[in-house]
Scaffold this active site. Sequence first.
Site, mmCIF file in Angstrom:
data_model
loop_
_atom_site.group_PDB
_atom_site.id
_atom_site.type_symbol
_atom_site.label_atom_id
_atom_site.label_comp_id
_atom_site.label_asym_id
_atom_site.label_seq_id
_atom_site.Cartn_x
_atom_site.Cartn_y
_atom_site.Cartn_z
ATOM 1 N N HIS A 160 23.368 74.077 45.904
ATOM 2 C CA HIS A 160 23.006 75.598 46.040
ATOM 3 C C HIS A 160 23.462 76.255 47.438
ATOM 4 O O HIS A 160 23.768 75.385 48.384
ATOM 5 C CB HIS A 160 21.453 75.537 46.100
ATOM 6 C CG HIS A 160 20.958 75.141 44.585
ATOM 7 N ND1 HIS A 160 19.568 74.361 44.309
ATOM 8 C CD2 HIS A 160 21.103 75.590 43.303
ATOM 9 C CE1 HIS A 160 19.764 74.094 43.245
ATOM 10 N NE2 HIS A 160 20.384 74.904 42.725
ATOM 11 N N CYS A 247 12.985 74.032 48.401
ATOM 12 C CA CYS A 247 12.997 73.928 47.130
ATOM 13 C C CYS A 247 11.488 73.876 46.532
ATOM 14 O O CYS A 247 11.254 74.094 45.536
ATOM 15 C CB CYS A 247 13.790 72.506 46.735
ATOM 16 S SG CYS A 247 15.537 72.542 47.219
#
Length: 255
Positions: A160, A247
Amino acid sequence: MWLAVTREISPALARCELTHLTRQPIDVEHAKEQHREYERQLVEAGCRVERISSGPDMPDSVFVEDAAVVFDALALVTRPGAPSRRAETAAVTEALREYRDIRTIEPPGTMDGGDVLVVGRRVFVGRSSRTNDAAIDQTRRLLAPHGYTVDAVDVSDCLHLKTAVTALADDLLLMNPMWLPSEPFAAFDRIEVDPGEPMAANALKIGGRVIYPASFPRTLERIERHGLPVRVVEVGELQKAEGAVTCCSLVFRIP
């Protein structure tokens, strides 16, 4: 005040999606202990924590950030790039509906929230294996009326965008320059991760405090030299699942 939405660890965490890491055994009970300490640090940072339940059918659901991105005016519910994760968004939508108007990424768009970095009114979206141009275009259209700009950044060497860059302050980024082009971030001061710690660019800023993994001591020294208050957490079991400190929560202000 700050609200932190988290999600309990699935008993199936060891079956998580992996893209860039080799699968290792994950001690789920130890992961739960680390997650509880992470939540405790969120509380110490001034957050009220609301935890969503999980189950054996959602191995990756603890990484709640990928299911939504919360802005002042709205919550953008994503359409995760891994089809196995798309069932995660329903419960996250219900948790956020009380606090924000809901907008959604529609097919053919795919997006993981871990690809979205918000710094003030600037939004950087990683074009990655999980997030495509259709989702980036939708995000730009949805946010433009609220005064946000959206810039796409190519991501190729990590999962990511926020694996490679996160915000430590409104004008300061933590970044791995080997994994991203520097040009999109030229307006910001930057701390580069230690070259021996390539995964070290993920930090969670809450107000004036930074929550940071214990796994990267040399990069931690670089952050502390800037005078930032840092709280260190052990998240080694979650890191085996390609997780990081951003996250595991959706952090945003509520009245």
